[in-house]
Design an enzyme around this catalytic site. Sequence first.
Site, short mmCIF file in Angstrom:
data_model
loop_
_atom_site.label_atom_id
_atom_site.label_comp_id
_atom_site.label_asym_id
_atom_site.label_seq_id
_atom_site.Cartn_x
_atom_site.Cartn_y
_atom_site.Cartn_z
N GLY A 41 13.60 -37.60 61.26
CA GLY A 41 12.64 -38.31 60.41
C GLY A 41 12.14 -37.43 59.29
N THR B 253 19.67 -37.21 61.24
CA THR B 253 19.88 -35.84 61.68
C THR B 253 20.43 -35.90 63.08
OG1 THR B 253 18.12 -34.90 60.34
CG2 THR B 253 18.61 -33.75 62.37
N ARG C 135 14.82 -27.74 48.78
CA ARG C 135 13.92 -28.23 49.84
C ARG C 135 14.55 -27.97 51.22
NH1 ARG C 135 14.51 -32.18 54.22
NH2 ARG C 135 12.48 -33.09 54.63
N VAL C 136 13.73 -27.50 52.13
CA VAL C 136 14.20 -27.32 53.52
C VAL C 136 13.32 -28.21 54.40
CG1 VAL C 136 14.41 -25.70 55.44
CG2 VAL C 136 15.00 -24.97 53.12
N GLY C 137 13.95 -28.95 55.28
CA GLY C 137 13.21 -29.84 56.17
C GLY C 137 12.86 -29.15 57.48
N ASP C 138 12.54 -29.96 58.46
CA ASP C 138 12.17 -29.44 59.78
C ASP C 138 13.38 -28.96 60.58
OD1 ASP C 138 13.09 -32.11 59.82
OD2 ASP C 138 12.22 -32.44 61.80
N1 ASP Z 1 14.40 -34.40 59.56
C1 ASP Z 1 15.37 -34.32 58.51
C2 ASP Z 1 14.77 -33.65 57.31
O1 ASP Z 1 13.59 -33.79 57.06
C3 ASP Z 1 15.91 -35.63 58.08
C4 ASP Z 1 16.35 -36.56 59.15
O2 ASP Z 1 15.96 -36.50 60.29
O3 ASP Z 1 17.14 -37.44 58.85
O4 ASP Z 1 15.51 -33.05 56.55
#
Ligand code: ASP
Length: 336
Positions: A249, A197, A225-228
């Site tokens: 992460g 990211t 799905r949605v991440g942070d």
């Molecule tokens: N944090 C991002 C997510 O969970 C992924 C990443 O940092 O690579 O979607």
Amino acid sequence: MNRRKFLTLSALSAPLLSFQRPLTGSTKPIVVSTWDSGMPVNAAAWEILSKNGTSLDAVEAGAIYIENQINCCVGLGGYPDRDGIVTLDSCIMDEKANCGAVAGLERIKHPISVARKVMENTPHVLLVGAGAQQFALENGFTLEPQQLSEDAQKAYKEWLKKSEYKPVINIENIKPVKQHGPFAPAFFDDGSPNHDTMGLLALDNLFNLSGAVTTSGMAYKIHGRVGDSPIIGAGLFVDNEVGAATSSGVGEEVIRTCGTHTVVEFMRQGYSPTAACKKAVERIVKRNPQKAKEIQVGFLALNNKGQYGAYAIQKGFVFSVKSAMENRIIPSRHLL
Ligand code: ASP
């Protein structure tokens, strides 16, 4: 320079690079970003910061730069979800706590600019999926073809053989990486998912902080799905009274702990950026020490004096810094 070369360079010059900035004085303007792929991103942001531009314009420019790269970790060239569709998450926040975000956005090249339009042109903070796409089209963005980048296509084909969702920690350190684009690992022999990211934080000449995050999210995630990354307080938080933080992460762990908000609150209590990131990492690890051994989360923080720091669960997280005094990649400290 590709990510591997960056990492090799970082390793060779580790004694030089491993210290963090002394916590005295102020540095501005300055921009910091996640990973070694942040070097050219910082350069794009610096173009604006060095000409007295705003941190908001700078972080958007940096994010646009990386979204433009084909076969990159973020943007439309990124990994798809398990249905083979690339969905993008992004957010932006400025010194006045104005913020905008999009999640699950398909076929739009610059989610960061759509996020900025959400911030500036709507009373809302977050638009998702079809609604986010509709908003983008209404605001002059164009629909890109629905197709995977060459590398993502190959990786996805490999991954489909086993179809296992299994994020691997900083995979390029433990497995041979196939030749891939200049910015990040696009795929591995077995199509293993990786995570990447781009999060960046900038302080401009007026001491205003802004941050931006853009990502295609975790590879092979469940569709929807949605991440942070697009969640304010999880993947990004900015408070001009204190500082700003971003993360990379496994997003679920960051959301569970309101990760970047936590980092900023620790800085408010007087912790240095590095110490604040460490405290937030410790919170994740304490919640589930067993699970923490298998995942990676890294936090990066910049306070309102231009002091920065990072901390990760595992070895392998690095970040990039650009100011008038430095332009380099720094390996993050880590807990385990
Ligand atoms: N944090 C991002 C997510 O969970 C992924 C990443 O940092 O690579 O979607």
